[in-house]
Design an enzyme around this catalytic site. Structure first.
Site, PDB file in Angstrom:
ATOM      1  N   SER A 107       0.632  -1.300  -0.063  1.00  0.00           N
ATOM      2  CA  SER A 107       0.016  -0.273   0.029  1.00  0.00           C
ATOM      3  C   SER A 107       0.680   1.387  -0.007  1.00  0.00           C
ATOM      4  O   SER A 107       0.302   2.275  -0.351  1.00  0.00           O
ATOM      5  CB  SER A 107      -1.011  -0.074   1.025  1.00  0.00           C
ATOM      6  OG  SER A 107      -0.270  -0.103   2.424  1.00  0.00           O
TER       7      SER A 107
ATOM      8  N   LYS B 198     -12.345  -0.366  -0.372  1.00  0.00           N
ATOM      9  CA  LYS B 198     -11.636   0.270  -1.322  1.00  0.00           C
ATOM     10  C   LYS B 198     -12.106   0.224  -2.768  1.00  0.00           C
ATOM     11  O   LYS B 198     -13.136   0.878  -2.775  1.00  0.00           O
ATOM     12  CB  LYS B 198     -10.227  -0.167  -1.357  1.00  0.00           C
ATOM     13  CG  LYS B 198      -9.460   0.003   0.126  1.00  0.00           C
ATOM     14  CD  LYS B 198      -8.150  -0.553   0.089  1.00  0.00           C
ATOM     15  CE  LYS B 198      -7.306   0.083   1.301  1.00  0.00           C
ATOM     16  NZ  LYS B 198      -7.797  -0.315   2.558  1.00  0.00           N
TER      17      LYS B 198
ATOM     18  N   HIS C  53      -5.557  -3.552  -2.185  1.00  0.00           N
ATOM     19  CA  HIS C  53      -5.309  -2.750  -3.091  1.00  0.00           C
ATOM     20  C   HIS C  53      -5.444  -3.406  -4.611  1.00  0.00           C
ATOM     21  O   HIS C  53      -4.474  -2.863  -5.245  1.00  0.00           O
ATOM     22  CB  HIS C  53      -4.096  -1.906  -2.848  1.00  0.00           C
ATOM     23  CG  HIS C  53      -4.218  -1.019  -1.481  1.00  0.00           C
ATOM     24  ND1 HIS C  53      -4.581   0.099  -1.467  1.00  0.00           N
ATOM     25  CD2 HIS C  53      -3.802  -1.280  -0.293  1.00  0.00           C
ATOM     26  CE1 HIS C  53      -4.748   0.562  -0.459  1.00  0.00           C
ATOM     27  NE2 HIS C  53      -4.172  -0.254   0.355  1.00  0.00           N
TER      28      HIS C  53
END
Length: 401
Positions: free
Chosen positions: A187, A246, A215
Site C-alpha cells: 500500500s 476500497k 489494493h
C-alpha cells in the site's frame, strides 16, 4: 508511585513529542460524498487524490440505489453475530459472488478487512507450523500473525532468494505446514508481488500461498480479478483476504476466500467473525451491485489504467521522483516529514487534497505524498493536480524552479 494524573501527563508529553517531530496526523473533515472533487468543512472544493476509491464506485448511483433497496428490504442492522441470527440470504449471495469473482470455492465476510487478517492465522495453524511473511506486509497481517502460535519467518521485501532461504529454514525447524503470506499490492509503494514466481517457490517447498488483495481486487488484471490474474496464477492461490472498503464500493467490511475447508473452519473458530456483528445489509446490497458492474464491463478499470499512466508520466515530467510501477498508488517522494506536511498543506491551498505519509506509517527518511488515482478523475482534474504539485514543489524547493 505514579498515579492516574501522572499517566495523563505522560500521554500529553508523548503527544507533544509527536507534534515537535512533525509527525502529528491531523484529520481533515469532508462534508460531501466521495468523488473526484470533495468539499471540506472550510467550504473549499478540492480534487481528492488520496482516496482508495479506485473505480469511483463509492458514490456510484447503482451502488447507492442497491444499498437503499437492501436497507428497505433487509433493515438497518442485524443486532447479532452471524452464527446466532445475523445471516441473511444476501450475505450468502455476496459470499458466493466474491468466490466466483476471485476464482475460489467459498468466502467468509468480516466487519473489516483488518479483522479478516486478524482472524485468519490462529484458527488454521499451530505450534508445529510456520508462517513466512514479507517484511513490508500490512499491519493487520503482522498483528494476525502475532496472535498465532506458529513459527514466524520474515523474508526481505520482494526478495525471492530470501523467501526461499526462509522456507528452507522453516523446513529445517521441522515445520509441518508452511504458509507464505504477502500483500498482493503493497500500500505504501504500489509494488505488485511477484506471485507467479512465489507460487513456483511455494510448490517446490510444499507451501501454501496466501495474499492480501485490498489494493488489487476490482481493477488489477485484465478483468479486475486482482494480483493473481495480473501475474497469471488465477485460481492457484490458497487463501485470499480483501476488503469491500476500497475499490469494491468503499464502505466497510472485509472477507477471506479460498478452499471450502479453510472457510468452514474459520466460521467455527475465527474470533473476529464469531464475536463481531454481521456486515450491515446496506453494505452487502451495495457490494453485490459493485460485482454486477465489474462483471458486466471492464470500462472503469480500463479508464483507471489510462489515468494512472498519464499521471505517472506527467508528474515525473514536472520533476518529481516517484516510486516506479504501474499501480494507481503513486508515491511522490519527499523524504522529509516536515516537508511532506508543508507540501500537503500548500496543495490544499491550491485546490488539491493529498496527504503526507511519514513515520511510523513509512520508514524514517521515506516521507512522501501518496497519490491514488481513480477512474472517477477526468483528465482536467489530473492536469490541475500536476500544475498544483509543480507550483508547490517549486515554492518549497522540492523541484527546480
Amino acid at each position: 508511585m505514579a498515579n492516574a494524573e501522572d499517566f495523563y501527563a505522560h500521554l500529553r508529553s508523548e503527544l507533544q513529542s509527536i507534534r515537535e517531530a512533525g509527525l502529528f496526523k491531523n484529520e481533515r473533515i469532508i462534508t460531501s460524498h466521495q468523488g473526484a472533487v470533495v468539499q471540506t468543512n472550510e467550504g473549499r472544493e478540492v480534487i481528492n487524490l488520496c482516496a482508495n476509491n479506485y473505480l469511483g464506485l463509492s458514490s456510484h448511483p447503482k451502488v447507492i440505489e442497491a444499498a437503499h433497496e437492501a436497507l428497505r428490504t433487509h433493515g438497518y442492522g442485524l443486532s447479532s453475530v452471524r452464527f446466532i441470527c445475523g445471516t441473511q440470504d444476501i450475505h450468502k449471495t455476496l459470499e458466493q459472488r466474491i468466490a466466483r469473482f476471485l476464482g475460489t470455492e467459498d468466502t467468509i465476510l468480516y466487519a473489516a478487512a483488518f479483522d479478516a487478517n486478524g482472524g485468519l492465522f490462529e484458527p488454521l495453524l499451530g505450534e508445529q507450523d510456520a508462517i513466512i511473511s514479507d517484511e513490508l506486509n500490512h499491519a493487520s497481517i503482522i498483528d494476525g500473525i502475532r496472535l498465532c502460535k506458529a513459527k514466524r519467518f520474515r523474508y526481505k521485501h520482494n526478495d525471492l532468494a530470501d523467501l526461499e532461504a526462509q522456507l528452507q529454514a522453516a523446513d529445517a525447524a521441522g515445520a509441518r505446514f508452511k504458509l507464505v503470506f504477502t500483500d498482493g499490492v503493497f500500500s505504501m509503494d504500489g509494488t505488485i508481488a511477484q506471485l507467479d514466481k512465489i507460487r513456483e517457490i511455494c510448490d517446490r517447498h510444499g507451501a501454501l500461498l496466501g495474499i492480501d488483495e485490498c489494493h488489487a481486487s476490482g481493477f488489477l488484471g485484465k478483468t479486475g480479478r486482482g494480483t493473481h490474474e495480473h501475474r497469471g496464477v488465477f485460481g492457484k492461490i490458497d487463501i485470499i483476504t480483501g476488503t469491500l472498503g476500497k475499490a469494491l464500493g468503499g464502505a466497510s467490511g472485509g472477507f477471506t476466500t479460498g478452499r471450502k475447508e479453510v472457510i468452514e473452519l474459520l466460521r467455527q473458530r475465527s474470533r473476529p467473525y464469531l464475536f463481531s456483528n454481521t456486515v450491515a445489509p446496506s453494505i452487502v446490497g451495495g457490494s453485490i451491485a459493485v460485482l454486477d458492474i465489474l462483471e458486466g464491463s471492464t470500462e472503469l478499470r480500463d479508464k483507471l489504467e489510462a489515468n494512472t499512466a498519464y499521471f505517472r508520466e506527467a508528474i515525473q515530467a514536472a520533476g518529481f521522483e516517484i516510486k516506479p510501477g504501474t499501480h494507481p498508488i503513486t508515491p511522490i517522494m519527499v523524504y522529509d516529514a516536515v516537508k511532506a506536511q508543508q507540501l500537503s498543506a500548500r496543495l490544499l491551498e491550491l485546490g488539491v487534497y493529498a496527504v503526507g505519509f511519514f513515520y511510523p506509517v513509512v520508514p524514517k527518511g521515506q516521507a512522501r505524498i501518496r497519490v491514488q488515482i481513480s477512474a472517477v478523475h477526468e483528465r482536467h482534474h489530473l492536469e490541475k493536480a500536476v500544475a498544483a504539485f509543480t507550483q508547490a514543489g517549486r515554492e518549497l524547493g522540492l523541484i527546480p524552479a
